[in-house]
Design an enzyme around this catalytic site. Structure first.
Site, PDB file in Angstrom:
ATOM      1  N   VAL A  44      -8.338 -33.722 -45.386  1.00 40.98           N
ATOM      2  CA  VAL A  44      -9.014 -33.791 -46.689  1.00 40.98           C
ATOM      3  C   VAL A  44     -10.361 -33.069 -46.696  1.00 40.98           C
ATOM      4  O   VAL A  44     -10.942 -32.840 -47.753  1.00 40.98           O
ATOM      5  CB  VAL A  44      -9.213 -35.252 -47.168  1.00 40.98           C
ATOM      6  N   SER A  82     -17.929 -48.263 -49.628  1.00 39.68           N
ATOM      7  CA  SER A  82     -18.080 -49.330 -48.629  1.00 39.68           C
ATOM      8  C   SER A  82     -19.236 -50.205 -49.076  1.00 39.68           C
ATOM      9  O   SER A  82     -20.106 -49.747 -49.841  1.00 39.68           O
ATOM     10  CB  SER A  82     -18.409 -48.704 -47.263  1.00 39.68           C
ATOM     11  N   TYR A 125     -22.582 -42.715 -41.742  1.00 40.38           N
ATOM     12  CA  TYR A 125     -21.572 -43.457 -42.514  1.00 40.38           C
ATOM     13  C   TYR A 125     -22.202 -43.973 -43.814  1.00 40.38           C
ATOM     14  O   TYR A 125     -21.643 -43.795 -44.907  1.00 40.38           O
ATOM     15  CB  TYR A 125     -21.017 -44.611 -41.678  1.00 40.38           C
ATOM     16  N   ALA A 150     -24.869 -42.828 -45.309  1.00 36.43           N
ATOM     17  CA  ALA A 150     -25.209 -41.682 -46.168  1.00 36.43           C
ATOM     18  C   ALA A 150     -23.970 -41.202 -46.913  1.00 36.43           C
ATOM     19  O   ALA A 150     -24.013 -40.931 -48.126  1.00 36.43           O
ATOM     20  CB  ALA A 150     -25.794 -40.558 -45.320  1.00 36.43           C
ATOM     21  N   SER A 151     -22.855 -41.125 -46.207  1.00 33.75           N
ATOM     22  CA  SER A 151     -21.636 -40.620 -46.849  1.00 33.75           C
ATOM     23  C   SER A 151     -21.140 -41.598 -47.908  1.00 33.75           C
ATOM     24  O   SER A 151     -20.743 -41.189 -49.006  1.00 33.75           O
ATOM     25  CB  SER A 151     -20.543 -40.361 -45.800  1.00 33.75           C
ATOM     26  N   LYS A 152     -21.163 -42.872 -47.622  1.00 33.07           N
ATOM     27  CA  LYS A 152     -20.604 -43.850 -48.568  1.00 33.07           C
ATOM     28  C   LYS A 152     -21.550 -44.084 -49.757  1.00 33.07           C
ATOM     29  O   LYS A 152     -21.094 -44.319 -50.876  1.00 33.07           O
ATOM     30  CB  LYS A 152     -20.281 -45.163 -47.845  1.00 33.07           C
TER      31      LYS A 152
HETATM   32  P1  NAI Z   1      -7.866 -46.482 -40.862  1.00 31.47           P
HETATM   33  O1  NAI Z   1      -8.484 -45.793 -39.705  1.00 31.47           O
HETATM   34  O2  NAI Z   1      -6.892 -47.562 -40.651  1.00 31.47           O
HETATM   35  O3  NAI Z   1      -7.194 -45.394 -41.833  1.00 31.47           O
HETATM   36  C1  NAI Z   1      -7.851 -44.199 -42.160  1.00 31.47           C
HETATM   37  C2  NAI Z   1      -6.787 -43.134 -42.392  1.00 31.47           C
HETATM   38  O4  NAI Z   1      -7.468 -41.921 -42.778  1.00 31.47           O
HETATM   39  C3  NAI Z   1      -5.968 -42.805 -41.125  1.00 31.47           C
HETATM   40  O5  NAI Z   1      -4.587 -42.830 -41.432  1.00 31.47           O
HETATM   41  C4  NAI Z   1      -6.439 -41.411 -40.748  1.00 31.47           C
HETATM   42  O6  NAI Z   1      -5.426 -40.614 -40.132  1.00 31.47           O
HETATM   43  C5  NAI Z   1      -6.842 -40.844 -42.102  1.00 31.47           C
HETATM   44  N1  NAI Z   1      -7.771 -39.727 -41.959  1.00 31.47           N
HETATM   45  C6  NAI Z   1      -8.878 -39.655 -41.187  1.00 31.47           C
HETATM   46  N2  NAI Z   1      -9.431 -38.440 -41.276  1.00 31.47           N
HETATM   47  C7  NAI Z   1      -8.662 -37.728 -42.152  1.00 31.47           C
HETATM   48  C8  NAI Z   1      -8.734 -36.415 -42.663  1.00 31.47           C
HETATM   49  N3  NAI Z   1      -9.688 -35.565 -42.280  1.00 31.47           N
HETATM   50  N4  NAI Z   1      -7.784 -36.004 -43.530  1.00 31.47           N
HETATM   51  C9  NAI Z   1      -6.791 -36.842 -43.921  1.00 31.47           C
HETATM   52  N5  NAI Z   1      -6.679 -38.114 -43.467  1.00 31.47           N
HETATM   53  C10 NAI Z   1      -7.610 -38.541 -42.587  1.00 31.47           C
HETATM   54  O7  NAI Z   1      -9.101 -47.003 -41.703  1.00 31.47           O
HETATM   55  P2  NAI Z   1      -9.228 -47.958 -42.984  1.00 31.47           P
HETATM   56  O8  NAI Z   1     -10.055 -49.086 -42.565  1.00 31.47           O
HETATM   57  O9  NAI Z   1      -7.941 -48.169 -43.659  1.00 31.47           O
HETATM   58  O10 NAI Z   1     -10.176 -47.022 -43.875  1.00 31.47           O
HETATM   59  C11 NAI Z   1      -9.837 -46.545 -45.157  1.00 31.47           C
HETATM   60  C12 NAI Z   1     -11.122 -46.342 -45.925  1.00 31.47           C
HETATM   61  O11 NAI Z   1     -11.778 -47.598 -46.086  1.00 31.47           O
HETATM   62  C13 NAI Z   1     -12.138 -45.424 -45.237  1.00 31.47           C
HETATM   63  O12 NAI Z   1     -12.720 -44.568 -46.203  1.00 31.47           O
HETATM   64  C14 NAI Z   1     -13.160 -46.394 -44.698  1.00 31.47           C
HETATM   65  O13 NAI Z   1     -14.434 -45.798 -44.539  1.00 31.47           O
HETATM   66  C15 NAI Z   1     -13.144 -47.468 -45.757  1.00 31.47           C
HETATM   67  N6  NAI Z   1     -13.683 -48.756 -45.355  1.00 31.47           N
HETATM   68  C16 NAI Z   1     -13.085 -49.473 -44.370  1.00 31.47           C
HETATM   69  C17 NAI Z   1     -13.618 -50.693 -43.994  1.00 31.47           C
HETATM   70  C18 NAI Z   1     -13.016 -51.524 -42.895  1.00 31.47           C
HETATM   71  O14 NAI Z   1     -13.648 -52.513 -42.482  1.00 31.47           O
HETATM   72  N7  NAI Z   1     -11.836 -51.212 -42.398  1.00 31.47           N
HETATM   73  C19 NAI Z   1     -14.801 -51.247 -44.673  1.00 31.47           C
HETATM   74  C20 NAI Z   1     -15.319 -50.408 -45.718  1.00 31.47           C
HETATM   75  C21 NAI Z   1     -14.766 -49.210 -46.041  1.00 31.47           C
END
Ligand code: NAI
Length: 255
Positions: free
Chosen positions: A63, A141, A154, A156-158
């Site tokens: 992405v 987030s 992190y 800054a980005s969010k």
């Molecule tokens: P996760 O690590 O389980 O899933 C993230 C997914 O994004 C993975 O499948 C990964 O392959 C994909 N990904 C990473 N870089 C990529 C790229 N350059 N292009 C395409 N896909 C890419 O993480 P999760 O927890 O499901 O995170 C999802 C969103 O939620 C993120 O934006 C994260 O910052 C946000 N978030 C998560 C929290 C948590 O506690 N798990 C809390 C607050 C926000």
């Protein structure tokens, strides 16, 4: 069960894991056409959804790459002819202070978490406008609203995602495109374990620490998905520019 997304075309980034995968399952249950976009394809999820009768397309994308984002949107439009929902969810974390970060790490996190929202949103706005509207939901987030320790890039980005959401909501409301974001607290996904390990802790440590929150636990990805579907659906038809906190009350005591 209500079918809020019958034949709606929904793009989900970061769809292979955690919150993205739970959201894909939730949209599929409501009869959406689901586009799974991720750096690492999840064939098991693809086959599971297809086996349950969902129309599903998997696209391998980075992405942070504008060429990949263009290829994704072109493929979706060629195959399905429209885009109703874009869920900009892919993200990564790096727990470090500014002193500890090097420039390449800064650029990478900013590109995956923030620039990607710009890259994909700008491509779907034209098609959404021409078809009479649409909904964009971004994953920010709790740390897009308040700061956290050892999380400079992190946060800054969010924080950028939160205000980009509001700016796009203002620009594209007149085109009936609503733009909102969710601000999850600690959620039980591989990212949370990875984050704990980056801090030198046991993989379960951050999930366990969530017991101090008002609801006494970390969130389940399905609970975040419920909020995403609400924001993507007509049930939130008068909501745009909102940053919806979904965190078991973790930020309830913050200003
Ligand atoms: P996760 O690590 O389980 O899933 C993230 C997914 O994004 C993975 O499948 C990964 O392959 C994909 N990904 C990473 N870089 C990529 C790229 N350059 N292009 C395409 N896909 C890419 O993480 P999760 O927890 O499901 O995170 C999802 C969103 O939620 C993120 O934006 C994260 O910052 C946000 N978030 C998560 C929290 C948590 O506690 N798990 C809390 C607050 C926000």
């Amino acid at each position: 069960m209500s079918m809020r997304f019958d034949r709606h075309v929904v793009i989900i980034t970061g769809a292979s894991s955690g919150i993205g995968a739970a959201t894909a399952r939730a949209f599929a249950r409501e009869q959406a056409i689901v586009v799974l976009a991720d750096l690492r394809p999840n064939e098991a999820l693809h086959h599971q959804l297809e086996g349950e009768g969902t129309a599903v397309l998997s696209v391998t994308v980075d992405v942070a790459s504008s060429a990949d984002c263009e290829r994704l949107v072109n493929q979706v439009l060629e195959r399905f002819g429209r885009i109703d929902v874009l869920f900009n969810n892919a993200g990564i974390t790096r727990r470090a202070t500014v002193e500890e970060l090097d420039e390449a790490q800064w650029d990478h996190v900013m590109a995956v978490n923030l620039k990607s929202v710009f890259l994909l949103s700008r491509l779907v706005i034209g098609p959404m406008r021409r078809q009479g509207g649409g909904s964009i939901v971004n994953t920010a987030s709790g740390w897009g609203l308040v700061g956290g320790d050892q999380a400079a890039v992190y946060c800054a980005s969010k924080g950028g995602v939160v205000l980009l959401t509001k700016a796009m909501a203002i620009d594209h409301g007149p085109h009936k495109i609503r733009v909102n974001c969710i601000c999850p607290g600690d959620t039980l996904t591989p990212m949370l374990s990875d984050e704990a390990r980056q801090l030198g802790l046991h993989g379960d440590a951050l999930a366990a620490a969530a017991s101090s929150r008002p609801l006494g636990r970390a969130g389940r990805p399905e609970e975040i998905a419920d909020a995403v579907l609400f924001l993507a659906s007509g049930q939130s038809s008068f909501i745009t520019g909102e940053a919806l906190v979904v965190d078991g009350g973790g930020l309830a005591g913050s200003a």
